[in-house]
Enzyme design. Structure first.
Site, mmCIF file in Angstrom:
data_model
loop_
_atom_site.group_PDB
_atom_site.id
_atom_site.type_symbol
_atom_site.label_atom_id
_atom_site.label_comp_id
_atom_site.label_asym_id
_atom_site.label_seq_id
_atom_site.Cartn_x
_atom_site.Cartn_y
_atom_site.Cartn_z
ATOM 1 N N GLU A 73 0.813 -1.205 0.000
ATOM 2 C CA GLU A 73 0.000 0.000 0.000
ATOM 3 C C GLU A 73 0.849 1.258 0.000
ATOM 4 O O GLU A 73 1.946 1.291 0.553
ATOM 5 C CB GLU A 73 -0.905 -0.006 1.226
ATOM 6 C CG GLU A 73 -1.937 -1.091 1.125
ATOM 7 C CD GLU A 73 -2.803 -1.175 2.357
ATOM 8 O OE1 GLU A 73 -3.904 -1.711 2.241
ATOM 9 O OE2 GLU A 73 -2.394 -0.701 3.420
ATOM 10 N N CYS A 130 3.312 8.327 1.352
ATOM 11 C CA CYS A 130 3.882 7.337 2.276
ATOM 12 C C CYS A 130 4.077 6.039 1.486
ATOM 13 O O CYS A 130 3.121 5.451 0.979
ATOM 14 C CB CYS A 130 2.925 7.138 3.446
ATOM 15 S SG CYS A 130 3.501 5.915 4.622
ATOM 16 N N CYS A 136 6.537 -7.457 6.925
ATOM 17 C CA CYS A 136 7.693 -6.988 7.697
ATOM 18 C C CYS A 136 8.080 -8.074 8.687
ATOM 19 O O CYS A 136 7.226 -8.738 9.266
ATOM 20 C CB CYS A 136 7.355 -5.700 8.446
ATOM 21 S SG CYS A 136 8.776 -5.008 9.330
ATOM 22 N N CYS A 140 6.615 -5.750 15.308
ATOM 23 C CA CYS A 140 6.205 -4.800 16.356
ATOM 24 C C CYS A 140 4.764 -5.149 16.750
ATOM 25 O O CYS A 140 3.912 -5.352 15.892
ATOM 26 C CB CYS A 140 6.301 -3.371 15.848
ATOM 27 S SG CYS A 140 7.986 -2.931 15.353
ATOM 28 N N CYS A 197 1.562 -3.246 15.405
ATOM 29 C CA CYS A 197 1.556 -2.896 13.979
ATOM 30 C C CYS A 197 0.853 -3.975 13.161
ATOM 31 O O CYS A 197 1.187 -5.160 13.244
ATOM 32 C CB CYS A 197 2.996 -2.720 13.501
ATOM 33 S SG CYS A 197 3.130 -2.500 11.717
ATOM 34 N N CYS A 213 -1.841 5.247 10.144
ATOM 35 C CA CYS A 213 -0.566 4.641 10.525
ATOM 36 C C CYS A 213 -0.764 3.340 11.299
ATOM 37 O O CYS A 213 -1.584 3.260 12.194
ATOM 38 C CB CYS A 213 0.215 5.622 11.386
ATOM 39 S SG CYS A 213 1.795 4.970 11.881
#
Ligand code: SF4
Length: 371
Positions: free
Chosen positions: A90, A103, A110, A114, A117, A337
């Protein structure tokens, strides 16, 4: 077929040289590709016909295909790109009064896990190629066009989408180099920001290879809490991270680091956390970007209450540190975010252990600065 979007200027020049072509031909093509967004060699009118024919036979211009383009009520645009193998990444455009920020993602998924996230929850699929990273900007420029003055509406780029940019070092640096190149996008180093969770050797390497503005995902004022929220902290703890930020600032285009801090209800949003954060960062010229946590399906956390967000920011500001609280943008399209790829099906099939092993094994060569 060589995808020319995979090359920065030096790489494109080398590719042309290997075919007996002069460096200025590479510059001409670079301008067509990135300044004018050309995808068809036939449109490159200042190239000799023979060169156009050669390029058509040997090369292509292939950005990642756009799967969807959705606009939020607040003007945020979310683009979804197909990067093959059932993976999608995205890219989000956030319009503001004086600038427009794109962004960009650097990995499909990933590996850093985290805990707050949405991307981290997916696991790691793979690093994006340079063409897939710069192709997000290429495609978004096409979709968004220019403002009434003829300027591109994208004035700033943040590598803050899916993935840890510095775990995909070489491709990220090649894409950054294109963003800064006057023959490509011509953005100033201050208008391009890399956001990292704090991979220290790669921060040092970036300061040599392409020192752009730096943001660090902090999210906790001490190692005990950060080990939980940002597990890479176990490898690169806060004291070393603060020292790395100071080293980075010696070469950075801005005289401060932006610390990002996602505020999670009851976890890291106490006044004493804010005071501990000030003590931790007191030697580092910095500003804070407070980001209210955005819940996503399956998340164990909740957004901090608005009175606590205000109080947390007040403690930082009263100490004289510039602090902004990010407006939550694009909630209705899951573009806020920590929500990137929140609705993408996880195709990785990796266990958490395999992901961690992969991360340790794969990241080592990425830290070598490019020649
Ligand atoms: S916050 Fe960044 S580094 Fe951490 S899991 Fe998410 S994308 Fe990866």
């Amino acid at each position: 077929m060589q995808n020319l979007l995979d090359f920065d200027a030096a790489q494109l020049t080398a590719w042309f040289a290997a075919r007996g072509e002069k460096p200025f031909r590479a510059t001409q093509v670079l301008r067509w590709l990135h300044r004018f967004g050309a995808a068809d060699f036939a449109d490159m009118s200042d190239l000799a016909k023979t060169l156009r024919a050669k390029l058509t036979a040997e090369a292509c211009v292939t950005p990642p295909p756009l799967i969807s383009d959705r606009a939020s009520g607040d003007g945020t645009r979310k683009f979804l790109f197909d990067v093959g193998g059932g993976n999608a990444v995205e890219t989000v455009f956030i319009p503001e009064t004086a600038r427009g920020t794109l962004c960009v993602s650097t990995q499909a998924g990933c590996a850093l896990e985290c805990s707050f996230c949405s991307t981290g929850r997916q696991g790691f699929n793979r690093n994006l190629t340079t063409a897939e990273i710069i192709g997000q900007l290429w495609q978004a420029n096409k979709a968004l066009g220019r403002d009434p003055k003829g300027e591109r509406v994208i004035s700033n780029v943040v590598l803050m989408g899916m993935g840890e940019p510095l775990a995909n070092f070489d491709n990220t640096v090649a894409a950054l180099t294109l963003m800064l190149d006057d023959n490509a996008y011509g953005l100033s180093r201050r208008r391009v920001t890399v956001s990292t969770s704090g991979i220290i050797p790669a921060m040092d390497a970036l300061s040599d290879a392409c020192p752009v503005a730096l943001a660090v995902s902090l999210h906790a004022p001490n190692d005990r809490l950060r080990d939980e929220l940002v597990p890479i902290n176990k490898k690169y703890p806060l004291k070393e991270l603060m020292a790395a930020c100071l080293r980075y600032l010696d070469k950075a285009p801005r005289d401060f680091v932006t610390f990002e801090y996602v505020l999670i209800d009851g976890i890291n949003d106490h006044e004493h956390d804010a005071r501990e954060l000030l003590a931790l960062t007191r030697r580092v010229p910095c500003k804070f970007n407070i980001i209210p946590f955005n819940p996503f399906p399956g998340s164990p956390y909740r957004r901090a209450r608005s009175d606590r967000i205000r109080r947390f920011a007040d403690v930082l500001m009263q100490a004289g540190v510039v602090t902004t609280t990010r407006k939550t943008r694009g909630d209705d399209i899951f573009a806020a975010c920590g929500q990137l790829a929140g609705q993408i099906h996880d195709k990785t099939q990796r266990s958490a252990r395999a992901t961690r092993a992969f991360m340790l094994e794969e990241q080592r060569p990425c830290f070598n600065p490019r020649p």
